[in-house]
Design a protein around this motif. Structure first.
Motif, mmCIF file in Angstrom:
data_model
loop_
_atom_site.group_PDB
_atom_site.id
_atom_site.type_symbol
_atom_site.label_atom_id
_atom_site.label_comp_id
_atom_site.label_asym_id
_atom_site.label_seq_id
_atom_site.Cartn_x
_atom_site.Cartn_y
_atom_site.Cartn_z
ATOM 1 N N LYS A 251 2.993 7.307 -5.777
ATOM 2 C CA LYS A 251 3.626 7.013 -7.229
ATOM 3 C C LYS A 251 4.576 5.887 -7.101
ATOM 4 C CE LYS A 251 3.671 12.226 -8.367
ATOM 5 N NZ LYS A 251 3.295 12.489 -7.278
ATOM 6 N N VAL A 252 4.878 5.178 -7.869
ATOM 7 C CA VAL A 252 5.795 3.944 -7.545
ATOM 8 C C VAL A 252 7.259 4.211 -8.294
ATOM 9 C CG1 VAL A 252 5.992 1.578 -8.048
ATOM 10 C CG2 VAL A 252 3.844 2.531 -7.781
ATOM 11 N N PHE A 253 7.289 4.198 -9.449
ATOM 12 C CA PHE A 253 8.735 4.521 -10.139
ATOM 13 C C PHE A 253 9.122 5.868 -10.580
ATOM 14 C CE2 PHE A 253 6.980 0.406 -11.088
ATOM 15 C CZ PHE A 253 8.191 -0.609 -10.681
ATOM 16 N N ILE B 142 -1.175 -0.857 -4.314
ATOM 17 C CA ILE B 142 -2.547 0.090 -4.094
ATOM 18 C C ILE B 142 -2.111 0.913 -3.783
ATOM 19 C CG2 ILE B 142 -4.577 -0.476 -2.806
ATOM 20 C CD1 ILE B 142 -2.691 -3.472 -2.847
ATOM 21 N N GLY B 143 -2.885 2.125 -4.241
ATOM 22 C CA GLY B 143 -2.392 3.473 -3.948
ATOM 23 C C GLY B 143 -3.576 3.974 -2.723
ATOM 24 N N SER C 103 -3.158 -0.822 -8.563
ATOM 25 C CA SER C 103 -4.746 -0.114 -8.399
ATOM 26 C C SER C 103 -4.569 0.922 -7.604
ATOM 27 C CB SER C 103 -5.475 -1.270 -7.658
ATOM 28 O OG SER C 103 -6.734 -0.912 -7.409
ATOM 29 N N LYS C 104 -5.343 2.047 -8.211
ATOM 30 C CA LYS C 104 -5.538 3.133 -7.435
ATOM 31 C C LYS C 104 -4.392 3.934 -7.435
ATOM 32 C CE LYS C 104 -9.593 1.278 -4.978
ATOM 33 N NZ LYS C 104 -10.217 1.124 -3.876
ATOM 34 N N TYR D 45 0.732 -1.216 -0.073
ATOM 35 C CA TYR D 45 0.061 0.037 0.158
ATOM 36 C C TYR D 45 0.872 1.194 0.068
ATOM 37 C CZ TYR D 45 -3.704 -3.188 1.131
ATOM 38 O OH TYR D 45 -4.730 -4.327 1.119
ATOM 39 N N VAL D 46 0.968 1.978 -1.273
ATOM 40 C CA VAL D 46 1.830 3.193 -1.388
ATOM 41 C C VAL D 46 1.285 4.257 -1.153
ATOM 42 C CG1 VAL D 46 3.271 4.072 -3.163
ATOM 43 C CG2 VAL D 46 3.050 1.552 -3.296
#
Length: 753
Positions: A346-348, A339-340, A364-365, A303-304
């Protein structure tokens, strides 16, 4: 080669005395060497190994329980250590300076954690002494490479249990090699592990696989082969046992960073539900380094949250706004569910990571999966420059943007399933080009917004994607699936192919006169095009497939409306799609059989194939055609004495309405005639010139069954010096057949003979 041991001169006396006293030999350390690539012969004068690669405390020195003349020495190489070969082994005393014995050893490779084969490796050396005092190295193949089960079995009576890592640090080891089991790392249920104590080790505490003792001179080394962030303090408590969201979950950012640092850029979440809020830095790796960093899990949910991207380079952690080129590369990310949380996940970080492959994950999201927007110091890298980033076979849903950047190089987005995303790939900066080498193939994008918004592409493919019912945000305002129009300050696409895509429309998109699946600039409104986009074998049921005038080369495109609707849909058609076919033949007609009353046969047609087309309805047999007949008047010696061309319009009609007449009729009219002028010299030796053979010709059709002959009037044979008169014509005919009223082409239906 035989493998054996020699007692060094320095160690012979000490070992003999210990054996005579039935006491432990003062052997404290076992050292391993790779022999610099070969297995060296033991030398009794040696004081060091040829090339020592690792040294560890001896775990056990004892007399064998079945043979009092055998002395067993055992050492264990932990799972965290490896990446070297063993070809030589030596025993040292408690000072670590005096070599007691040296042995050649069967070549053995000890793998490392990074190679995916981390395990405990136990080596036992059995020394046998006989009456002559010579020693021989005996190796039991069953125990040279001990398994973890063997280690557990041999030390089961020594296992002690403590609560967590803090308790392990304060546990006083009773002997070198003692094994202690922790129930968790920090919180019960997360990160339990089995540790072995190692005395006098120079290994550094990393908070997980290596833990420094606070009360003993040594470290605890994790024996577990499956290591995750839980062994570094990670706690997967975002989802509670009752299935609800934890209002105060543990932030695992520190545990993740410890894992990355301990495993040189690798990250394994293991399994569980982890909350991360912050930024993780990966060490600097160049594309030429021959190293890959892996981000993976056992299907963990991550969960980011946070405005800065989760993954970036370690060099940029201290100053995220630095404009220097603080890149790192070669990251392989797989099998993680992201999962946002919140509104800005943001991931990368595309400004800091390149040569990244993202495959078989789910997102997701997430606000932006890949984000690149910063200014760069180097002119070679414009703002928002994303380099060598591939996303393959991922599941993506309810994300705001998949890629958000301004420029790109070597971008691949293939075989992803995307549902209900507000936007797709936005790489929409200025530049000519803005993107070099773009591949977007085999994706599904449905129930979302705009899929592509791209600047000028140099070399790219958008192939075999499926679109359906995209109506969110920009798709609604821009009214398209792809916006590929010229960006302000940018150039034009060159070498872009759009092939094999399926565009599925909503009910309103089928009739909305402003909707267009692919929005491009008309090519005739632009200059400087090198290789305009091509568009082949696409299908659509929307109002319009592509901007009118935007495509010059197109084959096989269509939709539910058929050929008649292609013009409305902006689809330029190939001749075959438009129902136009071409046929060509060459035939010689002799005056003796084809010349009568100054009429010469110049062409023959057959309608037999058209009559055979009855099962598809007579309306499909009726069409128009054009004939171009190039006539050369030839002598018996095959010399051309004159030439002319006839342009003829044909109408081909089958009976319609009631009745059962199986016939096809042809009408013809001469549209144009041209002939090489008289006295056009072709042989100056004999003063021979081309001559006109037709004067004010007209044409006439003669029907004979299914064969129609076209005869041209006004023919006369004219003698040419040295060559005589023509006695035949050679007709080279091109037939262009146009579509019928039913929109079907007629290749081969009207046949040239």
């Amino acid at each position: 080669m035989s493998y054996y041991t020699k007692i060094t001169k320095a160690g012979l006396a000490a070992i003999t005395a210990a054996m005579n006293n039935n006491s432990k030999v003062p052997i404290t350390y076992m050292a391993f060497g790779d022999g610099n690539g070969y297995t060296p012969e033991p030398d009794e004068n040696a004081i060091t190994l040829q090339n020592e690669v690792y040294r560890v405390g001896v775990n056990k020195v004892e007399v064998h329980n079945k043979n009092p003349n055998w002395l067993v020495c055992e050492a264990i190489i932990p799972s965290a250590v490896g990446g070297f070969n063993i070809r030589e082994v030596a025993l040292f005393d408690n000072t670590g300076n005096i070599m007691l014995a040296i042995a050649s050893y069967p070549p053995t490779y000890k793998p490392s954690v990074e190679e995916g084969a981390a395990k405990i490796q136990t080596i036992r050396i059995v020394l046998q002494v006989d009456n002559t005092g010579n020693f021989e190295l005996l190796i039991d193949p069953d125990i040279v490479l001990a398994t973890l089960d063997y280690v557990d079995q041999s030390t089961k009576d020594k296992v002690h249990i403590v609560n967590d890592i803090n308790a392990l640090k304060r546990f006083k080891a009773k002997f070198d090699g003692q094994i202690v089991q922790t129930q968790c790392h920090t919180k019960l249920g997360f990160g339990a592990g089995k540790y072995r104590f190692q005395q006098l080790s120079n290994l550094i505490d990393n908070g997980g696989t290596i833990v420094a003792s606070l009360v003993s001179a040594g470290v605890w080394i994790l024996l577990d082969s499956e290591v995750s962030i839980q062994h570094f303090g990670g706690i997967g408590d975002y989802i509670l046992e009752d299935g609800t969201v934890n209002p105060a979950p543990t932030n695992n950012i520190l545990a993740c960073q410890k894992y990355i640092d301990a495993f040189d850029g690798n990250l394994n979440y293991g399994s569980g539900n982890y909350y991360v809020n912050g930024v993780l830095g990966f060490p600097t790796v160049k594309i030429t380094d021959g190293k890959i960093m892996n981000i993976t899990s056992n299907d963990a949910n991550v969960y980011v949250e946070g405005g800065e991207a989760l993954y970036t380079s370690a060099r940029s952690l201290t100053d995220p706004l630095d404009i220097k080129d603080l890149y790192t590369s070669r990251i392989f990310a797989t099998n993680v569910n992201y999962i946002g949380v919140g509104s800005d996940s943001k991931v990368f970080n595309g400004d800091r990571l390149y040569n990244v492959i993202v495959t078989k994950n789910s997102f997701s999201k997430i606000k932006k999966i890949v984000h690149s927007y910063r200014k760069k110091l180097s002119d070679s890298y414009p703002n928002g420059y994303l380099q060598s980033f591939w996303m393959l076979d991922n599941q993506i849903t309810q994300c705001h943007r998949i890629i958000d950047a301004k420029h790109g190089f070597n971008i691949k987005f293939n075989d992803n399933t995307c549902e209900n995303n507000y936007g797709g790939l936005y790489i929409d900066g200025p530049g000519d080009p803005a993107i070099t080498q773009f591949r977007c193939n085999g994706n599904i994008f449905e129930g979302g917004g705009l899929f592509l918004k791209l600047g000028a592409i140099l070399g790219g493919s958008i192939h075999e994607n499926y679109f359906e019912a995209n109506t969110l945000e920009d798709a609604s305002t821009l009214k398209c699936h792809m916006d590929l129009r010229k960006i302000s300050g940018g150039g034009l696409h060159s070498g872009l192919s759009i092939d094999g895509n399926t565009f599925g429309a909503t009910t309103s998109q089928k009739t909305d006169t402003e909707w267009v699946d692919v929005r491009l600039d008309p090519f005739y409104s632009s200059t400087g095009l090198v290789a305009p986009p091509t568009m082949n074998n696409n299908w659509s049921n929307s109002y319009q497939m592509v901007t009118h005038g935007a495509i010059q080369t197109a084959f096989g495109n269509g939709g539910t409306g058929g050929v008649q609707k292609n013009a409305q849909m902006g689809i330029p058609t190939s001749p075959a799609t438009a129902g136009v076919s071409f046929e060509r033949s060459t035939k010689e007609y002799l005056a003796s059989s084809h010349l009568s009353n100054n009429e010469f046969t110049i062409c023959e047609l057959s309608v037999s194939d058209i009559k055979n087309f009855i099962p598809f309805g007579v309306s499909r047999r009726s069409h128009t055609a054009e004939l171009t007949v190039f006539v050369q008047n030839m002598s018996s010696g095959s010399v051309c004495l004159g030439s002319s061309v006839f342009k003829i319009l044909l109408v081909i009609q089958a009976p319609l309405g009631a009745g059962n007449v199986d016939e096809v009729y042809i009408g013809a009219s001469l549209l144009g005639f041209s002939e090489v002028a008289d006295n056009s010299l072709f042989d100056d030796k004999y003063n021979s010139s081309f001559r006109k053979h037709f004067t004010n010709p007209s044409i006439r059709l003669i029907k004979n069954g299914d064969i129609y002959q076209i005869k041209a009037s006004g023919y006369s044979s004219v003698a040419v010096p040295n060559y005589g008169s023509s006695d035949r014509v050679l007709s080279s005919t091109t037939l262009i057949s146009m579509a019928s009223a039913a929109g079907r082409h007629h290749r081969g239906f009207l046949k040239l003979l």
